[in-house]
Enzyme design. Structure first.
Site, PDB file in Angstrom:
ATOM      1  N   GLY A  35       0.725  -1.284   0.089  1.00  0.00           N
ATOM      2  CA  GLY A  35      -0.207   0.013   0.093  1.00  0.00           C
ATOM      3  C   GLY A  35       0.894   1.090   0.124  1.00  0.00           C
ATOM      4  O   GLY A  35       0.656   2.155  -0.910  1.00  0.00           O
ATOM      5  N   HIS A  36       2.036   1.237   0.879  1.00  0.00           N
ATOM      6  CA  HIS A  36       2.763   2.495   0.876  1.00  0.00           C
ATOM      7  C   HIS A  36       3.398   2.571  -0.516  1.00  0.00           C
ATOM      8  O   HIS A  36       3.589   3.679  -0.643  1.00  0.00           O
ATOM      9  CB  HIS A  36       3.889   2.247   2.084  1.00  0.00           C
ATOM     10  CG  HIS A  36       3.229   2.465   3.398  1.00  0.00           C
ATOM     11  ND1 HIS A  36       3.315   1.080   4.275  1.00  0.00           N
ATOM     12  CD2 HIS A  36       2.708   3.213   4.226  1.00  0.00           C
ATOM     13  CE1 HIS A  36       2.793   1.131   5.324  1.00  0.00           C
ATOM     14  NE2 HIS A  36       2.598   2.262   5.261  1.00  0.00           N
ATOM     15  N   GLN A  77      -6.313   6.242   0.541  1.00  0.00           N
ATOM     16  CA  GLN A  77      -7.717   6.436   0.648  1.00  0.00           C
ATOM     17  C   GLN A  77      -8.247   5.456   1.772  1.00  0.00           C
ATOM     18  O   GLN A  77      -9.112   5.558   2.533  1.00  0.00           O
ATOM     19  CB  GLN A  77      -8.514   5.565  -0.623  1.00  0.00           C
ATOM     20  CG  GLN A  77     -10.208   5.503  -0.700  1.00  0.00           C
ATOM     21  CD  GLN A  77     -10.771   6.739  -0.129  1.00  0.00           C
ATOM     22  OE1 GLN A  77     -10.309   7.848  -0.849  1.00  0.00           O
ATOM     23  NE2 GLN A  77     -11.781   6.790   0.513  1.00  0.00           N
ATOM     24  N   LYS A  78      -7.182   4.537   2.159  1.00  0.00           N
ATOM     25  CA  LYS A  78      -7.460   3.527   3.401  1.00  0.00           C
ATOM     26  C   LYS A  78      -7.727   4.289   4.608  1.00  0.00           C
ATOM     27  O   LYS A  78      -8.560   4.043   5.333  1.00  0.00           O
ATOM     28  CB  LYS A  78      -6.239   2.702   3.684  1.00  0.00           C
ATOM     29  CG  LYS A  78      -5.926   2.366   4.945  1.00  0.00           C
ATOM     30  CD  LYS A  78      -6.538   0.948   5.117  1.00  0.00           C
ATOM     31  CE  LYS A  78      -6.282   0.212   6.417  1.00  0.00           C
ATOM     32  NZ  LYS A  78      -5.645   0.599   7.461  1.00  0.00           N
ATOM     33  N   ASP A  79      -7.020   5.840   4.671  1.00  0.00           N
ATOM     34  CA  ASP A  79      -7.392   6.349   5.782  1.00  0.00           C
ATOM     35  C   ASP A  79      -8.247   7.603   5.267  1.00  0.00           C
ATOM     36  O   ASP A  79      -7.691   8.707   5.185  1.00  0.00           O
ATOM     37  CB  ASP A  79      -6.094   7.014   6.331  1.00  0.00           C
ATOM     38  CG  ASP A  79      -5.212   5.740   6.818  1.00  0.00           C
ATOM     39  OD1 ASP A  79      -5.472   5.322   8.005  1.00  0.00           O
ATOM     40  OD2 ASP A  79      -4.514   5.498   6.163  1.00  0.00           O
ATOM     41  N   MET A  88      -4.411  -3.646   3.340  1.00  0.00           N
ATOM     42  CA  MET A  88      -3.028  -3.900   3.897  1.00  0.00           C
ATOM     43  C   MET A  88      -2.673  -2.916   4.903  1.00  0.00           C
ATOM     44  O   MET A  88      -3.450  -1.618   4.974  1.00  0.00           O
ATOM     45  CB  MET A  88      -2.195  -3.502   2.789  1.00  0.00           C
ATOM     46  CG  MET A  88      -1.912  -4.945   1.836  1.00  0.00           C
ATOM     47  SD  MET A  88      -0.822  -4.569   0.505  1.00  0.00           S
ATOM     48  CE  MET A  88      -1.060  -5.930  -0.348  1.00  0.00           C
ATOM     49  N   SER A  99       0.035  -1.831   8.380  1.00  0.00           N
ATOM     50  CA  SER A  99       1.136  -2.253   9.253  1.00  0.00           C
ATOM     51  C   SER A  99       0.519  -3.037  10.536  1.00  0.00           C
ATOM     52  O   SER A  99       0.946  -3.674  10.849  1.00  0.00           O
ATOM     53  CB  SER A  99       2.055  -1.086   9.677  1.00  0.00           C
ATOM     54  OG  SER A  99       2.303  -0.259   8.660  1.00  0.00           O
ATOM     55  N   ARG A 100      -0.583  -2.812  11.055  1.00  0.00           N
ATOM     56  CA  ARG A 100      -1.244  -3.080  12.076  1.00  0.00           C
ATOM     57  C   ARG A 100      -1.682  -4.755  11.974  1.00  0.00           C
ATOM     58  O   ARG A 100      -1.908  -5.336  12.702  1.00  0.00           O
ATOM     59  CB  ARG A 100      -2.218  -2.411  12.523  1.00  0.00           C
ATOM     60  CG  ARG A 100      -1.908  -1.038  13.321  1.00  0.00           C
ATOM     61  CD  ARG A 100      -2.938  -0.405  14.041  1.00  0.00           C
ATOM     62  NE  ARG A 100      -2.185   0.695  14.863  1.00  0.00           N
ATOM     63  CZ  ARG A 100      -2.225   2.053  14.415  1.00  0.00           C
ATOM     64  NH1 ARG A 100      -2.877   2.442  13.430  1.00  0.00           N
ATOM     65  NH2 ARG A 100      -1.754   2.803  15.271  1.00  0.00           N
TER      66      ARG A 100
HETATM   67  P1  AMP Z   1       1.068   4.929   7.810  1.00  0.00           P
HETATM   68  O1  AMP Z   1       2.466   4.341   7.459  1.00  0.00           O
HETATM   69  O2  AMP Z   1      -0.083   4.053   8.082  1.00  0.00           O
HETATM   70  O3  AMP Z   1       0.853   6.306   8.297  1.00  0.00           O
HETATM   71  O4  AMP Z   1       0.462   4.982   6.448  1.00  0.00           O
HETATM   72  C1  AMP Z   1       1.176   6.011   5.304  1.00  0.00           C
HETATM   73  C2  AMP Z   1       0.327   6.105   4.275  1.00  0.00           C
HETATM   74  O5  AMP Z   1       0.072   5.113   3.394  1.00  0.00           O
HETATM   75  C3  AMP Z   1      -0.797   6.832   4.537  1.00  0.00           C
HETATM   76  O6  AMP Z   1      -1.279   8.007   3.591  1.00  0.00           O
HETATM   77  C4  AMP Z   1      -1.772   5.578   4.405  1.00  0.00           C
HETATM   78  O7  AMP Z   1      -3.081   5.913   4.102  1.00  0.00           O
HETATM   79  C5  AMP Z   1      -1.276   5.017   3.148  1.00  0.00           C
HETATM   80  N1  AMP Z   1      -1.770   3.484   3.295  1.00  0.00           N
HETATM   81  C6  AMP Z   1      -1.550   2.660   4.192  1.00  0.00           C
HETATM   82  N2  AMP Z   1      -2.164   1.463   4.050  1.00  0.00           N
HETATM   83  C7  AMP Z   1      -2.661   1.540   2.724  1.00  0.00           C
HETATM   84  C8  AMP Z   1      -3.138   0.684   1.675  1.00  0.00           C
HETATM   85  N3  AMP Z   1      -3.683  -0.653   2.005  1.00  0.00           N
HETATM   86  N4  AMP Z   1      -3.279   1.060   0.440  1.00  0.00           N
HETATM   87  C9  AMP Z   1      -2.953   2.287   0.096  1.00  0.00           C
HETATM   88  N5  AMP Z   1      -2.464   3.433   0.863  1.00  0.00           N
HETATM   89  C10 AMP Z   1      -2.301   2.675   2.241  1.00  0.00           C
END
Ligand code: AMP
Length: 284
Positions: free
Chosen positions: A33-34, A145-147, A181, A183-184
């Protein structure tokens, strides 16, 4: 790929690189995802910068800050393979120096959904994202979009504070069985991993009812909740059917709606959403 920790080093390196500059903020423990955000930035920008920072101020006192998964070596390898130019890994002290006392807060949008369940979370998010924007000064910034609420809140911040930055939203990347997807997901044990697909199943229940003509937001919320309740390992925190920009509850679903939920699977809190955008489904 250059990996930098101090802000002066970051500024000096960025000054040498061509525009447009794309920024992908992350908290690390990177998955596909990232990397899809990095890949999109790579296609749209001359220079791609990613940041890795587990932002302490967006975690509540009873949340998983100390347990949050980390893998700096693996993350750098993945970013290198994806063609990232610059990675900034600031320290806590760089981001929050002693006597730090200035916060960025989007007031109304953060009272709903995740904001209601996680007091102070978005204040931490907008403060750190504002600091990342100030440090990197990107032309475009990439979010998932996940968040979905994070996207709405950051777009509001960009408008309100006049950041000259385009926010690009990338679709949710999913595992083979629909689980978004995250990290959790690393916390899910045994049967919990299978049970975690219930979020996707609940969202699909709403989507197929909508496709069959159902327009009552209440009925669609109940359908999602009923699917979640049927899964013994899952405990629903909320389900929502709201306007994607205002996040206010809808009575009737027409062309634009955000279907979202937060669910505990065992002790792991998961979120997911489907977006109905101008009558088209953005499900990832
Ligand atoms: P995080 O490391 O969880 O703060 O996520 C960093 C970025 O990756 C944020 O913009 C999230 O929305 C995005 N992100 C996290 N999981 C996904 C996913 N499964 N698909 C697309 N983007 C994601």
């Amino acid at each position: 790929m250059q990996t930098l920790t101090s802000l002066p080093d970051l500024r000096a390196a960025l000054a040498q690189l061509p525009k447009p500059l794309g920024l992908v903020p992350t908290m690390g423990y990177l998955h596909a995802g990232h990397l899809s955000l990095v890949n999109t930035a790579r296609q749209q920008c001359e220079t791609v910068a990613a940041t890795i920072f587990v932002n302490p101020t967006q975690f509540g006192p009873n949340e998983d800050l100390s347990a949050y998964p980390r893998d700096m070596e693996g993350d750098l390898e993945k970013l290198r393979n994806e063609g990232t130019d610059i990675v900034w890994t600031p320290t806590k002290e760089e981001m929050y120096p002693a006597n730090f006392q200035t916060w960025v807060n989007v007031e109304e949008l953060t009272t709903y959904l995740e904001g209601a369940m996680r007091p102070g979370h978005f204040r931490g998010v907008t403060t750190v994202v504002a600091k990342l924007f100030n440090a990197v000064r990107p032309d475009k910034a990439y979010f998932g979009q996940k968040d979905a609420q994070q996207v709405a809140v950051i777009k509001q911040m960009v408008r309100d504070l006049s950041y000259p930055i385009e926010i690009i939203v990338c679709p949710t990347m999913r595992e083979f069985d629909g689980l978004a997807m995250s990290s959790r997901n690393a916390y899910l044990k045994g049967d919990e991993r299978r049970a975690a697909t219930v979020l996707y199943r609940a969202l699909n229940a709403a989507k197929s009812a909508y496709k069959s003509g159902e327009r009552s937001a209440n009925t669609l919320r109940h359908l999602m909740a009923d699917t979640l309740r049927a899964e013994p390992f899952a405990k629903m925190q909320y389900v929502s059917c709201a306007h994607p920009l205002t996040l206010k509850d809808l009575d009737w679903v027409e062309q634009d709606a955000l279907f979202s939920m937060a669910v505990y699977v065992g002790r792991t809190r998961l979120i997911d959403n489907f977006l109905l955008d101008g009558g088209k489904w953005v499900t990832g």
